[in-house]
Design a protein around this motif. Structure first.
Motif, PDB file in Angstrom:
ATOM      1  N   HIS A 199       0.692  -1.299   0.224  1.00  0.00           N
ATOM      2  CA  HIS A 199      -0.051   0.055   0.012  1.00  0.00           C
ATOM      3  C   HIS A 199       0.778   1.201  -0.054  1.00  0.00           C
ATOM      4  N   TRP A 200       1.655   1.369   0.816  1.00  0.00           N
ATOM      5  CA  TRP A 200       2.686   2.461   1.078  1.00  0.00           C
ATOM      6  C   TRP A 200       3.570   2.703  -0.043  1.00  0.00           C
ATOM      7  N   ARG A 201       4.092   1.627  -0.918  1.00  0.00           N
ATOM      8  CA  ARG A 201       5.081   1.565  -1.986  1.00  0.00           C
ATOM      9  C   ARG A 201       4.270   2.082  -3.014  1.00  0.00           C
ATOM     10  N   ASP A 202       2.927   1.844  -3.304  1.00  0.00           N
ATOM     11  CA  ASP A 202       2.262   2.063  -4.501  1.00  0.00           C
ATOM     12  C   ASP A 202       1.438   3.553  -4.321  1.00  0.00           C
ATOM     13  N   ARG A 203       1.268   3.943  -3.059  1.00  0.00           N
ATOM     14  CA  ARG A 203       0.560   5.213  -2.855  1.00  0.00           C
ATOM     15  C   ARG A 203       1.152   6.489  -3.645  1.00  0.00           C
ATOM     16  N   ARG A 204       0.454   7.320  -4.063  1.00  0.00           N
ATOM     17  CA  ARG A 204       0.767   8.284  -4.897  1.00  0.00           C
ATOM     18  C   ARG A 204       0.513   9.629  -3.673  1.00  0.00           C
ATOM     19  N   PRO A 205       1.626  10.155  -3.096  1.00  0.00           N
ATOM     20  CA  PRO A 205       1.454  11.066  -2.154  1.00  0.00           C
ATOM     21  C   PRO A 205       1.000  12.544  -2.659  1.00  0.00           C
ATOM     22  N   ALA A 206       0.118  12.974  -1.851  1.00  0.00           N
ATOM     23  CA  ALA A 206      -0.122  14.450  -2.277  1.00  0.00           C
ATOM     24  C   ALA A 206       0.726  15.551  -2.491  1.00  0.00           C
ATOM     25  N   GLY A 207       0.945  16.455  -3.528  1.00  0.00           N
ATOM     26  CA  GLY A 207       1.751  17.344  -3.678  1.00  0.00           C
ATOM     27  C   GLY A 207       1.935  18.255  -2.565  1.00  0.00           C
ATOM     28  N   ALA A 208       2.888  19.162  -2.356  1.00  0.00           N
ATOM     29  CA  ALA A 208       3.218  19.845  -1.547  1.00  0.00           C
ATOM     30  C   ALA A 208       2.333  21.145  -1.588  1.00  0.00           C
ATOM     31  N   GLU A 275      -5.491  18.812  -2.462  1.00  0.00           N
ATOM     32  CA  GLU A 275      -5.087  17.577  -2.221  1.00  0.00           C
ATOM     33  C   GLU A 275      -4.322  18.004  -1.001  1.00  0.00           C
ATOM     34  N   LEU A 276      -4.487  17.159   0.059  1.00  0.00           N
ATOM     35  CA  LEU A 276      -3.697  17.372   1.262  1.00  0.00           C
ATOM     36  C   LEU A 276      -3.172  16.139   2.054  1.00  0.00           C
ATOM     37  N   THR A 277      -2.274  16.125   2.471  1.00  0.00           N
ATOM     38  CA  THR A 277      -2.016  15.072   3.536  1.00  0.00           C
ATOM     39  C   THR A 277      -1.782  15.418   4.837  1.00  0.00           C
ATOM     40  N   ILE A 278      -2.515  14.798   5.952  1.00  0.00           N
ATOM     41  CA  ILE A 278      -2.201  15.120   7.322  1.00  0.00           C
ATOM     42  C   ILE A 278      -1.844  13.947   8.101  1.00  0.00           C
ATOM     43  N   GLY A 279      -0.852  14.052   9.074  1.00  0.00           N
ATOM     44  CA  GLY A 279      -0.572  13.014   9.740  1.00  0.00           C
ATOM     45  C   GLY A 279      -1.367  12.607  10.913  1.00  0.00           C
ATOM     46  N   LEU A 280      -1.343  11.178  11.053  1.00  0.00           N
ATOM     47  CA  LEU A 280      -2.423  10.774  12.099  1.00  0.00           C
ATOM     48  C   LEU A 280      -1.398   9.796  13.108  1.00  0.00           C
ATOM     49  N   PRO A 281      -1.203  10.470  14.332  1.00  0.00           N
ATOM     50  CA  PRO A 281      -0.643   9.314  15.342  1.00  0.00           C
ATOM     51  C   PRO A 281      -1.104   8.051  15.442  1.00  0.00           C
ATOM     52  N   VAL A 282      -0.785   6.803  15.309  1.00  0.00           N
ATOM     53  CA  VAL A 282      -1.273   5.740  15.731  1.00  0.00           C
ATOM     54  C   VAL A 282      -0.499   5.049  16.933  1.00  0.00           C
ATOM     55  N   VAL A 303      -2.579  10.487   6.203  1.00  0.00           N
ATOM     56  CA  VAL A 303      -4.015  10.412   5.648  1.00  0.00           C
ATOM     57  C   VAL A 303      -4.163  11.355   4.515  1.00  0.00           C
ATOM     58  N   ASP A 304      -4.498  10.774   3.241  1.00  0.00           N
ATOM     59  CA  ASP A 304      -4.713  11.496   2.167  1.00  0.00           C
ATOM     60  C   ASP A 304      -6.065  12.080   1.955  1.00  0.00           C
ATOM     61  N   ILE A 305      -6.218  13.306   1.702  1.00  0.00           N
ATOM     62  CA  ILE A 305      -7.461  14.066   1.485  1.00  0.00           C
ATOM     63  C   ILE A 305      -7.577  14.841   0.688  1.00  0.00           C
ATOM     64  N   SER A 306      -8.997  14.809  -0.193  1.00  0.00           N
ATOM     65  CA  SER A 306      -9.161  15.501  -1.538  1.00  0.00           C
ATOM     66  C   SER A 306     -10.485  16.469  -0.819  1.00  0.00           C
ATOM     67  N   VAL A 307     -10.258  17.680  -1.082  1.00  0.00           N
ATOM     68  CA  VAL A 307     -11.165  18.586  -0.762  1.00  0.00           C
ATOM     69  C   VAL A 307     -11.833  19.209  -2.173  1.00  0.00           C
ATOM     70  N   GLU A 308     -13.071  18.422  -2.318  1.00  0.00           N
ATOM     71  CA  GLU A 308     -13.618  18.993  -3.753  1.00  0.00           C
ATOM     72  C   GLU A 308     -14.383  20.428  -3.541  1.00  0.00           C
ATOM     73  N   ALA A 309     -14.500  21.125  -4.664  1.00  0.00           N
ATOM     74  CA  ALA A 309     -15.251  22.273  -4.569  1.00  0.00           C
ATOM     75  C   ALA A 309     -16.686  21.875  -4.269  1.00  0.00           C
TER      76      ALA A 309
END
Length: 334
Positions: A199-208, A275-282, A303-309
């Motif tokens: 999962h983490w290898r194939d994940r496409r991270p959100a842009g900065a 497109e946002l990525t927010i860190g989640l403590p586990v 956690v990858d999040i998409s905020v759509e219009a």
């Protein structure tokens, strides 16, 4: 200054969370960015020598508290031969304890020597304060609490057993989830680890996103806690919504999703990024072995999040909840 020869072949690798924290310290070697310092005042009769001796026994029982991290050519290795710190018991007025502790905490702990700094302050009223700073590479918040619990138990004459942190870390790193032919093994933990790796290898991270804060020349450990009052009616409404519209599997997860939804909406509006990525403590403390394990077990997963219009807050919350669950499904320790 003396030079000590160290054989790295006898060392062991850092756990993944340790590597991240150690790297953070190396980026700011002169700043106490990883000092987790606490000053605890103990009311009532306390024998300072007995308290110091109790903490020394806890150190002897815990491999991670005996950690030294030695780097050669930038490759850090763990050695479990850190010598116990000489006892520091000082007489100091109680009114001066906090100022003394703040000054002490401003010096970064040298993990090449030992991963903690401890001092017991004896006050004019015969009470004591215990200053204990643990480097983040050998603890997290729950782990720090466990150190105090273990010290209290030893002080009161109880026997303690502390599990091996490095054994736990090694077990997280060993299973790959497949056999030589690539077939899944029967071990659930191994299958979960293999799934997470994919999962983490194939994940496409959100842009900065655009820079939100001014860069700083030197990292500082100071932080200010701001209390934001929440009137009773609003608090009651939040509690009600967390039990209905915004309910998830547990209250803690519900609060996490609510706060992450608000954070995503705010960051998106502030930066213009969809497109946002927010860190989640586990916490990684879901079984008997890790529940009482001293060491940095907690990890932060993206956690990858998409905020759509045009999204409503409720729609965004539903999306964030699903994104959190997707992250948790692949948050294999290590």
């Amino acid at each position: 200054m003396s030079t000590v020869g160290v054989s790295l072949s006898s060392g062991r690798p850092l756990a993944p969370m340790q590597r991240a924290l150690w790297t953070s310290q190396r980026l700011h070697p002169d700043a106490p960015v990883q000092n987790m310092a606490l000053l605890t005042h103990l009311d009532g009769p306390v024998d300072p020598e007995r308290l110091a001796a109790s903490f020394e026994l806890v150190i002897a029982a815990s491999d991670v508290l005996r950690t030294r991290i030695v780097a050669d050519d930038g490759s850090p290795r763990v050695h479990l031969d850190a010598e116990a710190q000489p006892r520091t018991i000082l007489e100091l007025p109680r009114a001066e304890a906090e100022t003394w502790a703040r000054a002490r905490a401003s010096t970064p702990i040298d993990v090449g020597v030992r991963p903690y700094d401890s001092a017991i302050l004896v006050h004019e009223d015969a009470t004591v304060s215990w200053y204990l700073a643990l480097h983040h590479t050998i603890t997290d918040a729950t782990s720090s609490s466990l150190v105090f619990d273990a010290t209290a138990a030893v002080y009161h004459g109880e026997r303690i057993e502390i599990g091996s942190y490095y054994r736990w870390a090694r077990l997280q790193a060993e299973p790959d989830g497949t056999d030589a032919g690539g077939a899944a093994t029967a071990e659930p933990a191994a299958r979960w680890a293999a799934q997470a790796i994919r999962h983490w290898r194939d994940r496409r991270p959100a842009g900065a996103i655009d820079r939100l804060y001014r860069p700083v020349r030197r990292a500082r450990p100071e932080a200010t806690r701001l209390d934001v009052s929440l009137d009773e009616s609003l608090a009651a409404l939040a509690g009600e919504r967390l039990q209905s519209d915004y309910r998830l599997l547990s209250p803690d997860l519900g609060w996490s999703a609510l706060l992450m939804t608000a954070t995503a909406a705010y960051l998106s509006a502030l930066s213009g990024s969809a497109e946002l990525t927010i860190g989640l403590p586990v916490h990684n403390r879901s079984d008997e072995e890790t529940r009482d394990l001293i060491g940095p077990v907690m990890e932060v997963f993206p956690v990858d999040i998409s905020v759509e219009a045009g999204m409503t807050f409720r729609e965004l919350h539903t999306h964030v909840g699903k994104a959190i669950m997707a992250t948790l499904a692949n948050a294999a320790p290590g």
